[in-house]
Motif scaffolding. Structure first.
Motif, PDB file in Angstrom:
ATOM      1  N   MET A   1     -65.180  40.988  23.470  1.00 16.48           N
ATOM      2  CA  MET A   1     -66.118  40.634  24.539  1.00 16.48           C
ATOM      3  C   MET A   1     -67.293  41.613  24.607  1.00 16.48           C
ATOM      4  O   MET A   1     -68.430  41.214  24.831  1.00 16.48           O
ATOM      5  CB  MET A   1     -65.397  40.599  25.887  1.00 16.48           C
ATOM      6  N   ALA A  37     -69.957  39.088  34.210  1.00 12.48           N
ATOM      7  CA  ALA A  37     -69.213  38.615  33.037  1.00 12.48           C
ATOM      8  C   ALA A  37     -67.940  39.434  32.836  1.00 12.48           C
ATOM      9  O   ALA A  37     -66.871  38.883  32.538  1.00 12.48           O
ATOM     10  CB  ALA A  37     -70.096  38.707  31.795  1.00 12.48           C
ATOM     11  N   ARG A  40     -65.459  38.063  35.356  1.00 12.35           N
ATOM     12  CA  ARG A  40     -64.966  36.684  35.241  1.00 12.35           C
ATOM     13  C   ARG A  40     -64.338  36.365  33.881  1.00 12.35           C
ATOM     14  O   ARG A  40     -63.347  35.640  33.815  1.00 12.35           O
ATOM     15  CB  ARG A  40     -66.125  35.701  35.481  1.00 12.35           C
ATOM     16  N   TRP A  41     -64.930  36.844  32.805  1.00 11.59           N
ATOM     17  CA  TRP A  41     -64.533  36.377  31.483  1.00 11.59           C
ATOM     18  C   TRP A  41     -63.102  36.723  31.076  1.00 11.59           C
ATOM     19  O   TRP A  41     -62.477  35.924  30.363  1.00 11.59           O
ATOM     20  CB  TRP A  41     -65.512  36.882  30.423  1.00 11.59           C
ATOM     21  N   VAL A  46     -64.451  33.582  27.388  1.00 14.09           N
ATOM     22  CA  VAL A  46     -65.875  33.666  27.034  1.00 14.09           C
ATOM     23  C   VAL A  46     -66.447  32.256  26.971  1.00 14.09           C
ATOM     24  O   VAL A  46     -65.883  31.380  26.317  1.00 14.09           O
ATOM     25  CB  VAL A  46     -66.062  34.381  25.681  1.00 14.09           C
ATOM     26  N   PRO A  47     -67.567  31.985  27.639  1.00 13.95           N
ATOM     27  CA  PRO A  47     -68.163  30.646  27.626  1.00 13.95           C
ATOM     28  C   PRO A  47     -68.563  30.220  26.219  1.00 13.95           C
ATOM     29  O   PRO A  47     -68.777  31.064  25.343  1.00 13.95           O
ATOM     30  CB  PRO A  47     -69.395  30.793  28.524  1.00 13.95           C
ATOM     31  N   PRO A  50     -72.460  31.941  25.582  1.00 11.13           N
ATOM     32  CA  PRO A  50     -72.533  33.137  26.433  1.00 11.13           C
ATOM     33  C   PRO A  50     -73.948  33.527  26.804  1.00 11.13           C
ATOM     34  O   PRO A  50     -74.186  34.045  27.899  1.00 11.13           O
ATOM     35  CB  PRO A  50     -71.854  34.219  25.589  1.00 11.13           C
ATOM     36  N   TRP A  53     -75.031  31.432  29.715  1.00  8.64           N
ATOM     37  CA  TRP A  53     -74.297  31.866  30.909  1.00  8.64           C
ATOM     38  C   TRP A  53     -74.935  33.114  31.503  1.00  8.64           C
ATOM     39  O   TRP A  53     -75.197  33.180  32.707  1.00  8.64           O
ATOM     40  CB  TRP A  53     -72.844  32.142  30.524  1.00  8.64           C
ATOM     41  N   ASP A  81     -72.718  27.531  36.194  1.00 12.36           N
ATOM     42  CA  ASP A  81     -72.374  27.414  34.777  1.00 12.36           C
ATOM     43  C   ASP A  81     -73.290  26.469  34.010  1.00 12.36           C
ATOM     44  O   ASP A  81     -73.009  26.125  32.868  1.00 12.36           O
ATOM     45  CB  ASP A  81     -70.926  26.945  34.633  1.00 12.36           C
TER      46      ASP A  81
END
Length: 384
Positions: A1, A37, A40-41, A46-47, A50, A53, A81
């Motif tokens: 990350m 991030a 939350r991540w 991971v979106p 990213p 985001w 999002d």
């Protein structure tokens, strides 16, 4: 990350700056988005995008700081999002950010600091440590740089030389501190090469790689400098040399010769020699003649050319080639160092020892000073 966030943070900052957000406020917003991030991540993952985001969250934080409209604030949070338009223009945005950080209105020191902070993603503490200054001093330098570039317009084509100069200065800052600035410079130049297909960008990248390939052989176990002619060439990184040569050849094929390409060609000839005695000094001298044509009046180029003259045509010819450089290089210890080396090669050890001592006294770098002092002591000992 961590790697993902480090990669997208400069791009997100570039997006916000391109949209007209103030540099300092935009950076604060991106930092808050990174904190979000980290919160939350780990749980949500991971979106898939990213960058979008981070841009979205940063944009929300930016609006939070300047707008008090609660209703709009809630609507924006509901769309947290949803990527905002333009977030995927990452290559262009990062390039724009790099040019902004290297803007001509900034001093070289400020441009280097801002580039490492905003584009390189280094912390202020890491940059301060690399340049051996207090963190508070570096923070002030970066803050002043942000204020200076606020509202500046960019002419990307006209400022490429400035960007390349700053990146090369970062490279030459070397390996002090916890961050290897040479590696950072190569990474940033590689990123620039992917978004700006210019032969001089390729030339600079090739030059860095060809020099960086020798890094493990430059110092001994005792930390002392090992000159190029005495280095253990089996310790050179051949993969980097091969990559540098390939990049250089592609750049030269564009038939738009520039100074960085010429310097890379010289470095490639050094790297190609199996032993120092087999270095093609005649061809190196020809490249220095070309470099002098591209950079007329540059005393450092003239000094380096004098070394090549000394190797190709003899030490007396090399000494003659240093004539007229005293005023331009009055405070540069390398002029004395080159003359000392050429005096030694000509057989005048007594004069060489004297001039090595002068060079050591003028050197500002501890490693170089110790190396030059050692050469002077060696020759004095031989004369006993």
């Amino acid at each position: 990350m961590d790697d993902v966030l480090r990669a997208v943070a400069p791009r997100a900052l570039g997006v916000l700056v391109r949209r007209g957000h103030g540099f300092a406020a935009a950076e604060d917003a991106v930092q808050e988005a990174l904190i979000e991030a980290y919160r939350r991540w780990p749980d949500a993952g991971v979106p898939s995008d990213p960058l979008a985001w981070i841009v979205t969250v940063a944009h929300r934080r930016y609006l939070d700081a300047y707008r008090s409209d609660v209703a709009r604030h809630r609507r924006e949070d509901a769309a947290l999002d949803e990527p905002l338009p333009g977030a995927t223009e990452q290559a262009d945005d990062t390039l724009q950010l790099l040019f902004l950080c290297c803007h001509p209105v900034l001093s070289p020191a400020s441009a280097i600091a801002l580039t490492l902070r905003a584009v390189g993603g280094l912390t202020t503490r890491e940059i301060a440590d690399a340049f051996l200054v207090p963190e508070a001093t570096m923070a002030q330098r970066i803050s002043r740089a942000k204020r200076t570039v606020a509202g500046e317009r960019l002419d990307r084509a006209g400022e490429l030389d400035r960007v390349l100069t700053v990146l090369y200065l970062v490279y030459n800052a070397g390996h002090s501190g916890r961050v290897d600035l040479a590696t950072e410079a190569i990474r940033l130049t590689r990123d620039l090469a992917t978004t700006r297909p210019d032969p001089e960008v390729q030339g600079l990248l090739a030059l860095m790689l060809l020099h960086h390939a020798r890094r493990d052989a430059r110092t001994g176990a005792d930390g002392r400098v090992i000159t190029l002619d005495r280095q253990d060439r089996t310790r050179w990184h051949r993969d980097e040399i091969a990559e540098g040569v390939a990049i250089l050849q592609a750049a030269l094929a564009e038939d738009a010769l520039g100074a960085y390409q010429v310097q890379a060609a010289i470095a490639a000839l050094h790297d190609d020699a199996p032993r120092a005695a087999e270095t093609d000094w005649t061809q190196i001298l020809q490249w220095y003649d070309e470099l002098q044509r591209l950079r007329p009046g540059d005393p450092v180029v003239a000094l380096n050319r004098a070394v090549a003259v000394g190797e190709a045509d003899g030490p007396q010819a090399g000494l003659a080639a240093t004539a007229g450089l005293d005023d331009a290089l009055a405070h540069n210890h390398r002029l004395a160092a080159v003359r000392a080396y050429l005096h030694e090669r000509s057989g005048d050890s007594v004069r060489a020892a004297q001039v090595y001592g002068q060079a050591a006294n003028a050197a500002t770098n501890v490693e170089e000073r110790d190396h030059l002092a050692l050469q002077a002591a060696r020759l004095r000992h031989q004369a006993l």
